[in-house]
Design an enzyme around this catalytic site. Structure first.
Site, PDB file in Angstrom:
ATOM      1  N   GLY A 174       0.796  -1.215   0.000  1.00 31.25           N
ATOM      2  CA  GLY A 174       0.000   0.000   0.000  1.00 31.25           C
ATOM      3  C   GLY A 174       0.827   1.262   0.000  1.00 31.25           C
ATOM      4  O   GLY A 174       1.640   1.479  -0.896  1.00 31.25           O
TER       5      GLY A 174
ATOM      6  N   CYS B  22      13.677   4.525  -3.579  1.00 32.21           N
ATOM      7  CA  CYS B  22      13.025   4.313  -4.886  1.00 32.21           C
ATOM      8  C   CYS B  22      13.988   4.526  -6.049  1.00 32.21           C
ATOM      9  O   CYS B  22      13.562   4.815  -7.172  1.00 32.21           O
ATOM     10  CB  CYS B  22      11.802   5.216  -5.025  1.00 32.21           C
ATOM     11  SG  CYS B  22      10.567   4.889  -3.758  1.00 32.21           S
TER      12      CYS B  22
END
Length: 243
Positions: free
Chosen positions: A180, A198
């Site tokens: 999520g 990321c």
């Protein structure tokens, strides 16, 4: 080309669907325990044996590696435990002061569109931030939600500095979602330096408190639920939830 910004993000359930369960855990939930619980819940939802669920929690400090993670982005592999995970994305950090929301929805009851689902999760974050007068934005070349930092030095290419305030990574099984999103409320931002979050090195990481908002996780939870219901429909607390 259709962008995530162009996609209609409302993903309301089919008529007659029960409200989404809303669970909040106290304390720090070990990552492996959370994954085991998600696996059980997703299986039950996919089998029609349980209603959809959003689970809010915090983890002890750790790094997770998504399916696209590059080991070169793990700068300090011995700093915190590192977990390989089935969600999409690269390396991310979880820890105290960060609100993690594990979202387990049956997209067959909503819309079987992965891009729309990602855009909807981003919209939940953006709406939550907006309720605190923080402008969160999407970037088509980067997943997550970003805030502009005009008070910081310009980027090497002359662009405006931006910091990431929320991350997301998802996985689907039989069109039921899990993993999520994570919103930085007041984590130790130095913990992010052990990875390239990321896989993006040009930008920083921020939090609500770092932006000057003296908020608590409980305050964010109230607004997060309001935003979730605007995008995904009604949610109700589980009986006996917590712990």
């Amino acid at each position: 080309m259709l962008t995530r910004t162009d996609i209609e993000t409302k993903m309301l359930p089919a008529a007659g669907s029960p409200p989404v369960r809303w669970r909040i855990s106290d304390g720090l939930v070990p990552y492996e325990q959370a994954v085991e619980e998600m696996e059980r819940e997703v299986s039950a939802i996919a089998a029609g044996e349980a209603d959809e669920l959003v689970w809010l929690l915090e983890h002890p400090p750790l790094y997770t590696a998504g399916t696209s993670a590059d080991v070169a982005d793990l700068i300090e592999p011995d700093r915190f435990p590192v977990f390989a995970t089935g969600r999409g994305g690269e390396y991310t950090y979880h820890g105290p002061g960060q609100r993690v929301a594990y979202v387990m929805l049956d997209l067959k009851r909503r819309r079987q569109d992965v891009r729309a689902y990602v855009a909807a999760l981003e919209d939940v974050i953006i709406r939550t931030l907006d309720k605190m007068n923080v402008r969160g934005e999407r970037r088509e070349d980067r997943v997550g939600v970003w805030v502009r930092r005009p008070e910081k030095p310009l980027l090497p290419d002359g662009g405006l500095a931006e910091d990431k305030i929320a991350a997301l990574g998802i996985r689907l099984r039989k069109w039921v979602s899990f993993h999520g999103l994570a919103i930085n409320v007041d984590p130790d931002l130095s913990h992010f330096t052990g990875i390239i979050p990321c896989g993006i090195s040009a930008y920083g990481v921020t939090s609500l408190v770092d932006l000057g908002l003296p908020v608590m996780i409980g305050d964010v939870d109230v607004l997060l639920r309001e935003a979730f219901e605007e995008v995904f429909g009604p949610a109700v607390p589980e009986t006996g939830a917590g712990g």
